[in-house]
Design a protein around this motif. Sequence first.
Motif, PDB file in Angstrom:
ATOM      1  N   ALA A   1      98.796  17.074  59.233  1.00 39.77           N
ATOM      2  CA  ALA A   1      99.647  18.165  58.759  1.00 39.77           C
ATOM      3  C   ALA A   1      99.861  19.198  59.859  1.00 39.77           C
ATOM      4  CB  ALA A   1      99.019  18.820  57.534  1.00 39.77           C
ATOM      5  N   ALA A   2      98.778  19.543  60.551  1.00 38.21           N
ATOM      6  CA  ALA A   2      98.913  20.541  61.613  1.00 38.21           C
ATOM      7  C   ALA A   2      99.830  20.029  62.710  1.00 38.21           C
ATOM      8  CB  ALA A   2      97.540  20.895  62.182  1.00 38.21           C
TER       9      ALA A   2
ATOM     10  N   GLU B   1     111.391  18.249  48.805  1.00 38.51           N
ATOM     11  CA  GLU B   1     111.447  18.691  50.199  1.00 38.51           C
ATOM     12  C   GLU B   1     110.653  19.978  50.386  1.00 38.51           C
ATOM     13  OE1 GLU B   1     113.276  17.819  52.906  1.00 38.51           O
ATOM     14  OE2 GLU B   1     113.626  19.648  54.050  1.00 38.51           O
TER      15      GLU B   1
ATOM     16  N   LEU C   1      89.107  18.106  65.100  1.00 36.21           N
ATOM     17  CA  LEU C   1      90.498  18.484  64.850  1.00 36.21           C
ATOM     18  C   LEU C   1      91.338  18.713  66.113  1.00 36.21           C
ATOM     19  CD1 LEU C   1      90.781  20.762  61.701  1.00 36.21           C
ATOM     20  CD2 LEU C   1      92.207  18.829  62.303  1.00 36.21           C
TER      21      LEU C   1
ATOM     22  N   PRO D   1      90.479  28.426  60.176  1.00 34.84           N
ATOM     23  CA  PRO D   1      89.035  28.436  60.469  1.00 34.84           C
ATOM     24  C   PRO D   1      88.754  28.264  61.943  1.00 34.84           C
ATOM     25  CG  PRO D   1      89.513  26.936  58.670  1.00 34.84           C
ATOM     26  CD  PRO D   1      90.824  27.340  59.249  1.00 34.84           C
ATOM     27  N   LEU D   2      89.556  27.448  62.616  1.00 33.03           N
ATOM     28  CA  LEU D   2      89.325  27.240  64.047  1.00 33.03           C
ATOM     29  C   LEU D   2      89.388  28.561  64.799  1.00 33.03           C
ATOM     30  CD1 LEU D   2      91.243  23.949  64.917  1.00 33.03           C
ATOM     31  CD2 LEU D   2      88.812  24.377  65.097  1.00 33.03           C
ATOM     32  N   PHE D   3      90.403  29.368  64.450  1.00 34.96           N
ATOM     33  CA  PHE D   3      90.528  30.634  65.164  1.00 34.96           C
ATOM     34  C   PHE D   3      89.502  31.663  64.686  1.00 34.96           C
ATOM     35  CE2 PHE D   3      94.575  28.770  66.270  1.00 34.96           C
ATOM     36  CZ  PHE D   3      94.721  29.159  67.584  1.00 34.96           C
TER      37      PHE D   3
ATOM     38  N   ARG E   1     115.343  16.201  44.866  1.00 35.82           N
ATOM     39  CA  ARG E   1     115.153  16.003  46.304  1.00 35.82           C
ATOM     40  C   ARG E   1     114.812  17.313  46.991  1.00 35.82           C
ATOM     41  NH1 ARG E   1     118.218  12.527  49.973  1.00 35.82           N
ATOM     42  NH2 ARG E   1     119.419  14.342  50.575  1.00 35.82           N
TER      43      ARG E   1
ATOM     44  N   CYS F   1      98.305  22.875  54.697  1.00 33.63           N
ATOM     45  CA  CYS F   1      97.271  22.090  55.383  1.00 33.63           C
ATOM     46  C   CYS F   1      97.091  22.569  56.817  1.00 33.63           C
ATOM     47  CB  CYS F   1      97.634  20.610  55.406  1.00 33.63           C
ATOM     48  SG  CYS F   1      97.314  19.780  53.868  1.00 33.63           S
ATOM     49  N   ALA F   2      98.215  22.852  57.473  1.00 33.10           N
ATOM     50  CA  ALA F   2      98.132  23.321  58.857  1.00 33.10           C
ATOM     51  C   ALA F   2      97.352  24.633  58.907  1.00 33.10           C
ATOM     52  CB  ALA F   2      99.533  23.502  59.441  1.00 33.10           C
TER      53      ALA F   2
ATOM     54  N   VAL G   1     102.573  20.833  53.955  1.00 33.23           N
ATOM     55  CA  VAL G   1     102.268  20.686  55.380  1.00 33.23           C
ATOM     56  C   VAL G   1     101.832  22.018  55.972  1.00 33.23           C
ATOM     57  CG1 VAL G   1     103.344  20.350  57.635  1.00 33.23           C
ATOM     58  CG2 VAL G   1     103.667  18.655  55.850  1.00 33.23           C
TER      59      VAL G   1
ATOM     60  N   PHE H   1     106.751  19.393  49.789  1.00 34.66           N
ATOM     61  CA  PHE H   1     105.983  18.722  50.827  1.00 34.66           C
ATOM     62  C   PHE H   1     105.917  19.535  52.115  1.00 34.66           C
ATOM     63  CE2 PHE H   1     106.494  14.920  48.180  1.00 34.66           C
ATOM     64  CZ  PHE H   1     105.169  14.532  48.160  1.00 34.66           C
ATOM     65  N   LEU H   2     107.029  20.194  52.436  1.00 33.51           N
ATOM     66  CA  LEU H   2     106.978  21.026  53.642  1.00 33.51           C
ATOM     67  C   LEU H   2     105.997  22.180  53.448  1.00 33.51           C
ATOM     68  CD1 LEU H   2     110.623  21.065  55.005  1.00 33.51           C
ATOM     69  CD2 LEU H   2     108.648  19.782  55.788  1.00 33.51           C
TER      70      LEU H   2
ATOM     71  N   ILE I   1      95.043  25.575  56.730  1.00 34.44           N
ATOM     72  CA  ILE I   1      93.631  25.270  56.470  1.00 34.44           C
ATOM     73  C   ILE I   1      92.973  24.741  57.749  1.00 34.44           C
ATOM     74  CG2 ILE I   1      92.046  23.806  55.156  1.00 34.44           C
ATOM     75  CD1 ILE I   1      94.040  23.797  52.898  1.00 34.44           C
ATOM     76  N   ALA I   2      93.740  24.011  58.540  1.00 35.34           N
ATOM     77  CA  ALA I   2      93.173  23.460  59.772  1.00 35.34           C
ATOM     78  C   ALA I   2      93.009  24.525  60.841  1.00 35.34           C
ATOM     79  CB  ALA I   2      94.061  22.325  60.289  1.00 35.34           C
ATOM     80  N   VAL I   3      94.012  25.380  60.964  1.00 37.95           N
ATOM     81  CA  VAL I   3      94.072  26.266  62.132  1.00 37.95           C
ATOM     82  C   VAL I   3      93.287  27.568  61.917  1.00 37.95           C
ATOM     83  CG1 VAL I   3      95.644  27.647  63.516  1.00 37.95           C
ATOM     84  CG2 VAL I   3      96.212  25.290  62.980  1.00 37.95           C
TER      85      VAL I   3
ATOM     86  N   TRP J   1     112.073  16.395  55.160  1.00 35.98           N
ATOM     87  CA  TRP J   1     110.771  15.806  54.829  1.00 35.98           C
ATOM     88  C   TRP J   1     110.857  14.285  54.768  1.00 35.98           C
ATOM     89  CZ3 TRP J   1     105.862  15.872  54.946  1.00 35.98           C
ATOM     90  CH2 TRP J   1     105.135  14.994  54.143  1.00 35.98           C
TER      91      TRP J   1
ATOM     92  N   VAL K   1      86.539  31.138  63.992  1.00 35.54           N
ATOM     93  CA  VAL K   1      85.254  30.886  64.645  1.00 35.54           C
ATOM     94  C   VAL K   1      85.022  31.917  65.746  1.00 35.54           C
ATOM     95  CG1 VAL K   1      84.158  29.330  66.299  1.00 35.54           C
ATOM     96  CG2 VAL K   1      84.992  28.450  64.134  1.00 35.54           C
ATOM     97  N   ILE K   2      86.060  32.162  66.531  1.00 30.87           N
ATOM     98  CA  ILE K   2      85.918  33.098  67.651  1.00 30.87           C
ATOM     99  C   ILE K   2      85.594  34.504  67.137  1.00 30.87           C
ATOM    100  CG2 ILE K   2      87.139  34.177  69.587  1.00 30.87           C
ATOM    101  CD1 ILE K   2      88.649  31.566  69.919  1.00 30.87           C
TER     102      ILE K   2
ATOM    103  N   LEU L   1      94.344  16.939  57.536  1.00 34.58           N
ATOM    104  CA  LEU L   1      94.597  18.283  58.074  1.00 34.58           C
ATOM    105  C   LEU L   1      95.208  18.208  59.467  1.00 34.58           C
ATOM    106  CD1 LEU L   1      91.398  20.291  57.020  1.00 34.58           C
ATOM    107  CD2 LEU L   1      93.671  20.333  55.988  1.00 34.58           C
TER     108      LEU L   1
ATOM    109  N   LEU M   1      90.467  25.630  71.662  1.00 36.19           N
ATOM    110  CA  LEU M   1      89.341  25.580  70.738  1.00 36.19           C
ATOM    111  C   LEU M   1      88.489  24.323  70.932  1.00 36.19           C
ATOM    112  CD1 LEU M   1      91.172  26.985  67.662  1.00 36.19           C
ATOM    113  CD2 LEU M   1      89.263  28.029  68.849  1.00 36.19           C
TER     114      LEU M   1
END
Lengths: 284, 294
Positions: B88-89, A16, B156, A33-35, A12, A26-27, A23, A19-20, A29-31, B186, A37-38, B85, B112
Amino acid sequence: MENNTEIQSKLRKIKERFFLAAVVLCALIAVVPLFSVIGYVFIKGISAVNLDFFTKLPVPVGDIGGGMGNAIVGTFILSGIACLVGLPVGIFGGIWLAQFGKGKRGFFIRYSADVLSSIPTIVIGIFAYVLLVATLKHFSAVAGGFALGIIMIPTVTRTTEEMVKMVPRNLYEAGLALGIPEWKVTLHIVFRTAWNGIFTGVMLSVARIMGETAPLIFTAFNTPYWSLRVDQPMASMTVTIYNYAISPFAEWHAQAWAGSLTLVFIVLSITLLVRKFSKRVVYT
Amino acid sequence: MKNLFEFIVEKAIFLSGAASIIFVVLIFIFLLKEGLALFGEVNFFAFLFGQNWYPISDPPQFGILPLIMGSVFVTFGAIVIAVPLGLAAAIYISEVAPHSIRGFLKSGIELLAAIPSIVLGFIGIIFLAPLLKNIFHLGSGLTALAGSIMLAFMALPTIVSIIEDAIVSVPRSYKEGALALGATHWQAIYRVTIPAAASGILAAVMLGIGRVVGETMAVLMITGNAAIMPTSLLQPVRTLTATVAAEMGEAVSGSSHYYSLFAIGIVLFIISFIINIFADIFLHRSKAMKRRKK
């Protein structure tokens, strides 16, 4: 037996952690590239930004220098026309929704505002094209500004509604109790109280339309000259960036990066300033 | 005199309120007026299911199935990338992140959303397309995949904010109940919070799809613009929106080509209308949950 539960509990904990961690990954990977960009736009654009860029006209390929002064001015003029179209309608519409929009009519208006905001902007562009370009036989800044204005309406309407609804009811009632006509109470008391919040919403939607390209390419079109006439084609930063970006020339790419940087800077500054400003709004 | 003035002001305010309805109806009528003219010459089914889009060859062919499939491919790819994504974010921001960076991330991501799509499209051409070309050994990196990736990042911010909103509006007691029963953090998120926020997540997906389907400039710049039936994400495709944007300028006013672009406009209008209906249903459910919380 005891051993078994121990293994389970360990499993367990591992699950835990796993998976955390996923998360968080993934967060990231998402965030990230977004930042970035600037940062990317800044690095690419800063070298071509100079005084000429803001004051000179575009030059043909091969010539050195030049800028997009006309496009920067054009973007502001187009946004101004959009405000003339979108603000009165959007703000009054929001006030109406907040004050009288409880019934079926209010539901339909709210619903169509949602529909209007979901229509692809290119479709709004061809609507403006049929209405103002095909009939008058030439591209014009008015047609472009009109298309942008329609795009503003739903956002402005819904923000105004929310802000007006936040105004305490007893202010409104106090006005009525003094014998002031309802419309005067609405405009002079309710609207003024809600103005700060409405202004925030308005500026955010202005920032958004400044970055629009699709509705402009066959309405306001483009021009390489200084033009302040609203019945003529007008350059905008977005369309100019587009034309430069799809060209194969390095000089034009440099101009497009400088344009992108300027545009991102303007849009983000408006958004940031307005947010800071709006935090001071407190209703009691 | 005064009453007349009041009457006018009131009517003006109501008319402005109705402006959204008026514009939606007007846009639809104008699209129909120009678009339906096409079907005098072209069969409706040949338009919707024809596999060839050759609007200026002789005889011209107006089959938009390749364009529809182009939009479907790009949208599908973008959503497959953006939803996990984004989820998750959103979970990270609302459940895991320390308080100090939570606010920063939240407003940063919303900020953004304001970056113009033309800039992202330009980055797509210069940075992303060559990268994909090298990774997959393609002739050109301008493919459906490039469009999907770029549009995923465009969608996103919307997706993250809406899911985050939905997660935050799940009553605290749900999660506390799960934790009290011995669930790990979790397990509580995965088994309790996410299912409870499901309608908000679905609304986010629908609005994300809406944003991606309607996006024009970035796809026009980075999907390669080949109007052929796509079979994989590594092919150049052309979307409905990009076709209108690319060809409106050169279509002769009053020709079948011109009318066909408005017919595409009708298709786009109907697609976004349907997506909006679903998004609305899910949003309402999500809001009902919020009210229960209060």
